[in-house]
Write a protein that holds these residues in place. Sequence first.
Motif, mmCIF file in Angstrom:
data_model
loop_
_atom_site.group_PDB
_atom_site.id
_atom_site.type_symbol
_atom_site.label_atom_id
_atom_site.label_comp_id
_atom_site.label_asym_id
_atom_site.label_seq_id
_atom_site.Cartn_x
_atom_site.Cartn_y
_atom_site.Cartn_z
ATOM 1 N N ASP A 24 0.831 -1.211 0.000
ATOM 2 C CA ASP A 24 0.000 0.000 0.000
ATOM 3 C C ASP A 24 0.867 1.263 0.000
ATOM 4 O O ASP A 24 0.489 2.284 0.517
ATOM 5 N N ASN A 25 2.065 1.135 -0.573
ATOM 6 C CA ASN A 25 3.047 2.223 -0.617
ATOM 7 C C ASN A 25 3.713 2.482 0.726
ATOM 8 O O ASN A 25 4.274 3.549 0.935
ATOM 9 N N THR A 26 3.619 1.526 1.644
ATOM 10 C CA THR A 26 4.342 1.617 2.915
ATOM 11 C C THR A 26 5.177 0.361 3.107
ATOM 12 O O THR A 26 4.891 -0.686 2.516
ATOM 13 N N ILE A 27 6.198 0.491 3.920
ATOM 14 C CA ILE A 27 7.076 -0.627 4.271
ATOM 15 C C ILE A 27 7.140 -0.684 5.791
ATOM 16 O O ILE A 27 7.225 0.355 6.454
ATOM 17 N N THR A 28 7.088 -1.886 6.331
ATOM 18 C CA THR A 28 7.223 -2.071 7.777
ATOM 19 C C THR A 28 8.473 -2.893 8.052
ATOM 20 O O THR A 28 8.669 -3.957 7.457
ATOM 21 N N CYS A 29 9.304 -2.380 8.947
ATOM 22 C CA CYS A 29 10.501 -3.089 9.376
ATOM 23 C C CYS A 29 10.316 -3.504 10.828
ATOM 24 O O CYS A 29 9.782 -2.736 11.634
ATOM 25 N N GLN A 30 10.751 -4.706 11.133
ATOM 26 C CA GLN A 30 10.696 -5.202 12.504
ATOM 27 C C GLN A 30 12.125 -5.518 12.913
ATOM 28 O O GLN A 30 12.881 -6.116 12.135
ATOM 29 N N GLY A 31 12.488 -5.089 14.106
ATOM 30 C CA GLY A 31 13.858 -5.291 14.567
ATOM 31 C C GLY A 31 13.923 -5.944 15.925
ATOM 32 O O GLY A 31 12.920 -6.088 16.618
ATOM 33 N N GLY A 32 15.114 -6.337 16.273
ATOM 34 C CA GLY A 32 15.366 -6.947 17.575
ATOM 35 C C GLY A 32 16.833 -7.294 17.669
ATOM 36 O O GLY A 32 17.650 -6.881 16.832
ATOM 37 N N PHE A 33 17.167 -8.080 18.670
ATOM 38 C CA PHE A 33 18.547 -8.487 18.882
ATOM 39 C C PHE A 33 18.611 -9.989 19.094
ATOM 40 O O PHE A 33 17.634 -10.605 19.531
ATOM 41 N N SER A 34 19.745 -10.576 18.771
ATOM 42 C CA SER A 34 19.898 -12.025 18.808
ATOM 43 C C SER A 34 19.672 -12.624 20.190
ATOM 44 O O SER A 34 19.371 -13.799 20.303
ATOM 45 N N ASP A 35 19.774 -11.812 21.227
ATOM 46 C CA ASP A 35 19.526 -12.323 22.582
ATOM 47 C C ASP A 35 18.052 -12.200 22.973
ATOM 48 O O ASP A 35 17.673 -12.471 24.099
ATOM 49 N N GLY A 36 17.213 -11.775 22.021
ATOM 50 C CA GLY A 36 15.777 -11.663 22.268
ATOM 51 C C GLY A 36 15.324 -10.315 22.799
ATOM 52 O O GLY A 36 14.137 -10.098 22.998
ATOM 53 N N SER A 37 16.252 -9.383 22.995
ATOM 54 C CA SER A 37 15.850 -8.086 23.543
ATOM 55 C C SER A 37 15.174 -7.220 22.474
ATOM 56 O O SER A 37 15.369 -7.389 21.281
ATOM 57 N N SER A 38 14.369 -6.306 22.950
ATOM 58 C CA SER A 38 13.553 -5.427 22.118
ATOM 59 C C SER A 38 14.407 -4.369 21.413
ATOM 60 O O SER A 38 15.465 -3.972 21.895
ATOM 61 N N ALA A 39 13.890 -3.897 20.272
ATOM 62 C CA ALA A 39 14.534 -2.798 19.552
ATOM 63 C C ALA A 39 13.720 -1.514 19.687
ATOM 64 O O ALA A 39 13.943 -0.564 18.944
ATOM 65 N N ALA A 40 12.779 -1.478 20.624
ATOM 66 C CA ALA A 40 11.969 -0.275 20.841
ATOM 67 C C ALA A 40 12.886 0.923 21.074
ATOM 68 O O ALA A 40 13.834 0.843 21.852
ATOM 69 N N GLY A 41 12.613 2.016 20.356
ATOM 70 C CA GLY A 41 13.410 3.233 20.525
ATOM 71 C C GLY A 41 14.641 3.319 19.648
ATOM 72 O O GLY A 41 15.327 4.346 19.659
ATOM 73 N N VAL A 42 14.938 2.281 18.877
ATOM 74 C CA VAL A 42 16.112 2.316 18.000
ATOM 75 C C VAL A 42 15.853 3.274 16.835
ATOM 76 O O VAL A 42 14.773 3.283 16.250
ATOM 77 N N MET A 43 16.852 4.078 16.494
ATOM 78 C CA MET A 43 16.756 5.043 15.398
ATOM 79 C C MET A 43 16.713 4.326 14.052
ATOM 80 O O MET A 43 17.506 3.430 13.793
ATOM 81 N N MET A 44 15.764 4.755 13.208
ATOM 82 C CA MET A 44 15.632 4.237 11.848
ATOM 83 C C MET A 44 15.773 5.411 10.884
ATOM 84 O O MET A 44 15.225 6.484 11.138
ATOM 85 N N GLN A 45 16.521 5.195 9.807
ATOM 86 C CA GLN A 45 16.667 6.225 8.784
ATOM 87 C C GLN A 45 16.449 5.592 7.417
ATOM 88 O O GLN A 45 16.899 4.470 7.166
ATOM 89 N N ILE A 46 15.764 6.326 6.566
ATOM 90 C CA ILE A 46 15.590 5.921 5.186
ATOM 91 C C ILE A 46 16.436 6.891 4.371
ATOM 92 O O ILE A 46 16.218 8.105 4.420
ATOM 93 N N LYS A 47 17.430 6.349 3.662
ATOM 94 C CA LYS A 47 18.376 7.198 2.951
ATOM 95 C C LYS A 47 18.284 6.990 1.442
ATOM 96 O O LYS A 47 18.085 5.871 0.971
ATOM 97 N N ALA A 48 18.467 8.101 0.719
ATOM 98 C CA ALA A 48 18.537 8.053 -0.741
ATOM 99 C C ALA A 48 19.892 7.489 -1.146
ATOM 100 O O ALA A 48 20.818 7.384 -0.320
ATOM 101 N N ARG A 49 20.010 7.147 -2.402
ATOM 102 C CA ARG A 49 21.261 6.601 -2.922
ATOM 103 C C ARG A 49 22.445 7.534 -2.673
ATOM 104 O O ARG A 49 23.566 7.090 -2.425
ATOM 105 N N ASP A 50 22.200 8.853 -2.716
ATOM 106 C CA ASP A 50 23.278 9.823 -2.512
ATOM 107 C C ASP A 50 23.563 10.113 -1.031
ATOM 108 O O ASP A 50 24.376 10.966 -0.707
ATOM 109 N N GLY A 51 22.874 9.420 -0.121
ATOM 110 C CA GLY A 51 23.136 9.577 1.305
ATOM 111 C C GLY A 51 22.203 10.522 2.039
ATOM 112 O O GLY A 51 22.243 10.607 3.261
ATOM 113 N N ARG A 52 21.354 11.257 1.290
ATOM 114 C CA ARG A 52 20.406 12.164 1.946
ATOM 115 C C ARG A 52 19.416 11.360 2.783
ATOM 116 O O ARG A 52 18.964 10.304 2.365
ATOM 117 N N VAL A 53 19.080 11.890 3.949
ATOM 118 C CA VAL A 53 18.077 11.257 4.794
ATOM 119 C C VAL A 53 16.699 11.682 4.292
ATOM 120 O O VAL A 53 16.368 12.865 4.284
#
Length: 104
Positions: free
Chosen positions: A33-62
Amino acid sequence: MKLRLFVLACCMIFAATTVQAHKPLVSCVDNGDNTITCQGGFSDGSSAAGVMMQIKARDGRVLQRGLMDDNSEFTFSKPRDEFVVLFDAGPEHRVRVPGSRIAQ
């Protein structure tokens, strides 16, 4: 006394190696629907709540940025051009997901 120091040193070494086993994991899905959902975490099972996410263009712009929510998810509008998703939980805890690898 020497035995106590030896046991303490062993515990510290063991604790240091367990901390190193904390690897970041990220999975992104095109919602169709023109959206993407990413789910994150850590190998020890801990949460990724609050982790910074950035979507960057090919040239590095955020293009977009935000934080993983309480469910360790981040949903964003799909850019028209090539992009990269950056999961940034700090040094040695960064994962890059090219937009071309995100399946519907």
